[in-house]
Design an enzyme around this catalytic site. Structure first.
Site, short mmCIF file in Angstrom:
data_model
loop_
_atom_site.label_atom_id
_atom_site.label_comp_id
_atom_site.label_asym_id
_atom_site.label_seq_id
_atom_site.Cartn_x
_atom_site.Cartn_y
_atom_site.Cartn_z
CE LYS A 30 -2.00 2.74 2.96
NZ LYS A 30 -1.97 4.01 2.18
CD GLU A 50 12.93 5.75 8.63
OE1 GLU A 50 12.76 6.54 9.60
OE2 GLU A 50 12.86 6.10 7.44
CB CYS A 105 13.13 9.84 7.62
SG CYS A 105 11.59 9.28 6.98
CD GLU A 155 9.88 13.23 11.30
OE1 GLU A 155 8.85 12.56 11.50
OE2 GLU A 155 10.86 12.79 10.68
C1 UN1 Z 1 13.66 8.89 4.03
O1 UN1 Z 1 13.71 10.09 4.21
O2 UN1 Z 1 12.68 8.22 4.38
O3 UN1 Z 1 19.42 9.34 3.45
C2 UN1 Z 1 14.71 8.13 3.31
C3 UN1 Z 1 18.65 9.86 2.67
C4 UN1 Z 1 17.97 9.06 1.59
C5 UN1 Z 1 16.86 8.22 2.12
C6 UN1 Z 1 15.92 8.93 3.00
N1 UN1 Z 1 18.91 8.27 0.86
O4 UN1 Z 1 18.41 11.02 2.73
#
Ligand code: UN1
Length: 491
Positions: free
Chosen positions: A173, A248, A282, A382
């Site tokens: 999904k 994550e 992230c 965040e």
């Molecule tokens: C994410 O933000 O979920 O390290 C992944 C990074 C990328 C991956 C981020 N290669 O910024």
């Protein structure tokens, strides 16, 4: 079919509910496509298809699975420009990063296809004669993959690639903001020859389609990337049927500039880390922690560079910062800016929604910098947008203490020319990833990716660890002594 369908058992089909939804360009408001809005019933149908496909896919020699993934990567590589543009139009990151997203997907699929010739177990000794001991990796069964909108090519490929090479069948999904990227991606897996039922996609909302995947007892593992509240919900619901869960859940990633840093390099890193992808990673640099001796210099230079950023339609290659991905995101980020002001943080630059001509059609927020005090909400939560709080510190010890005093632990960074400080930071920063003299973003696919504390529960995507999330380990004992041997009892 009404627009793009769900992909179940190798066929594109409408949702049983007949409902649809639209995906739009966050920079221009243009409607990009209509998609089927999957429901619980559609998820159940997808699970049936995935279940039926288990024996066939499980018996595929892993190198053959790898060939299909490599073919998928090669088609994606040929169509990188088109896919990169699609990412930019649907998600809103600037075109160079849109291409990067597609490239990261290709990189991972190429990397993980080789795992078809490894999927390593161990062989070891036995305490008894003529007895052989080893472990083998086996698929889990049917797994659910739920992905975010900020990396609509790369993150799905991390999950799908690792799940498939391991021999699982999948119900996938994608995020409701980027379903067109997902549909194009699935069509490429199909073109590469993935057998029917092995990979099924249900586009639709988290609280119906997503929840049905998380709760269904036949799904034996969930891999989820998203926010912390959603992640906790997934974890607790999945536990009812004892699923394996990979999470994550983001970060509040600190970047520390020490007094002995290469300041120009550090500031370049901050601007890229904090405002790249409009802060919607992230791993984004979401706290800047600066040694007091270089604080004024850093702030002055950072202001100049931030003011020079060009904000606009991300499809234009001269643009540095695109829109945020949705109205909801925009509201949330503007709310955090208000909170920052109310908390007494000093607004240095930005802080507003951009208005006028092109900006009115999309969700554009100025790159924003606050001078903040550790403990304010903008330094702990965040925000997932182009908003950077800066904290001034006395020394290394204070920088690390503040870095670690949040519930997250995904990425972290320190700029220093002192090798002792650098190595101490590797030991002491509480994060799954630490960069020395590079920003908090830019992870590479052949290394593990994930975080500590409330960012996750110990799983790591990508790298050599990718298959751990998606395989069961079976321990095997082979006794060729032709007699009953008793472990722990015989001398
Ligand atoms: C994410 O933000 O979920 O390290 C992944 C990074 C990328 C991956 C981020 N290669 O910024």
């Amino acid at each position: 079919m009404n627009g793009y369908g769900l992909y179940i058992n190798g066929e594109w089909v409408d949702s049983l509910s007949g409902q649809t939804f639209q995906t739009t360009n966050p920079a221009t408001g243009e409607i990009l496509a209509t998609l089927s809005k999957g429901t619980e019933e559609d998820v159940h149908k997808a699970i049936k298809a995935a279940e039926k496909a288990v024996p066939n896919w499980r018996s595929y020699p892993p190198p053959k699975r790898g060939e299909i993934l490599l073919k998928t990567a090669s088609i994606m590589r040929q169509r990188k420009e088109e896919l990169g543009e699609l990412v930019t139009r649907e998600m809103g990151k600037v075109i160079a990063e849109g291409r990067g997203d597609a490239q990261e997907a290709v990189d991972f699929l190429e990397y993980i296809s080789g795992e078809g010739r490894r999927l390593l177990g161990e062989t070891t000794t036995s305490e008894l004669p003529r007895k052989f001991c080893m472990t083998v990796r086996q698929p889990i069964g049917i797994v659910g993959c739920i992905t975010p909108w900020n990396f609509p090519m790369a993150v799905p490929c991390w999950k799908l690639g690792a799940a498939l090479i391991s021999g699982n069948t999948v119900v996938y999904k994608p995020a409701t903001l980027t379903p067109l990227c997902a549909a194009k991606l699935i069509a490429i897996f199909e073109e590469a020859g993935l057998p029917p039922g092995v990979l099924n996609m249900v586009t639709g909302p988290a609280d119906t389609a997503g929840r049905a995947i998380v709760e269904h007892p036949k799904i034996r593992a969930i891999s989820f990337t998203g926010g912390i509240a959603a992640g906790k919900d997934v974890y607790s619901r999945a536990s009812a049927s004892m699923k394996r869960v990979g999470l994550e859940l983001g970060g509040k990633n600190p970047l520390i500039i020490m007094d002995d840093a290469n300041i120009d390099l550090a500031i370049e890193g901050v601007v890229f880390g904090a405002f790249g992808t409009a802060g919607q990673r992230c791993t984004a640099t979401s706290r800047l922690i600066v040694h007091k001796k270089v604080y004024e210099e850093v702030m002055e230079e950072l202001l100049t560079r931030t003011e020079a950023l060009k904000i606009g339609d991300p499809i234009d290659p001269s643009i540095d910062v695109g829109p945020v991905s949705s109205e909801e995101q925009e509201e949330k980020i503007l709310k955090y800016i208000e909170i920052g002001v109310e908390e007494g943080a000093k607004l240095i630059v930005g802080g507003k929604k951009l208005r006028g001509s092109l900006y009115d059609k999309g969700f554009f927020i100025e790159p924003t910098i606050f001078e903040a005090k550790h403990g304010m909400r903008i330094t702990r939560e965040e925000m997932f947008g182009p908003v950077l709080p800066v904290i001034r510190v006395r020394d290394y010890e204070e920088a690390v203490r503040i870095s670690n005093d949040v519930e997250y632990g995904l990425s972290s960074s320190i700029y220093t020319r002192n090798i002792t400080t650098a190595y101490r930071a590797i030991d002491e920063l509480e994060a799954g990833i630490t960069y020395i003299n590079a920003p908090t973003i830019g992870a590479e696919v052949h290394l593990p990716f994930g975080g500590v504390k409330n960012t996750g529960i110990g799983t790591r995507e990508a790298g050599t660890t990718a298959i751990e999330e998606f395989t069961e380990i079976k321990t095997v004992f082979i006794d060729y002594s032709e007699r009953l041997q008793k472990a722990q009892i015989e001398d």
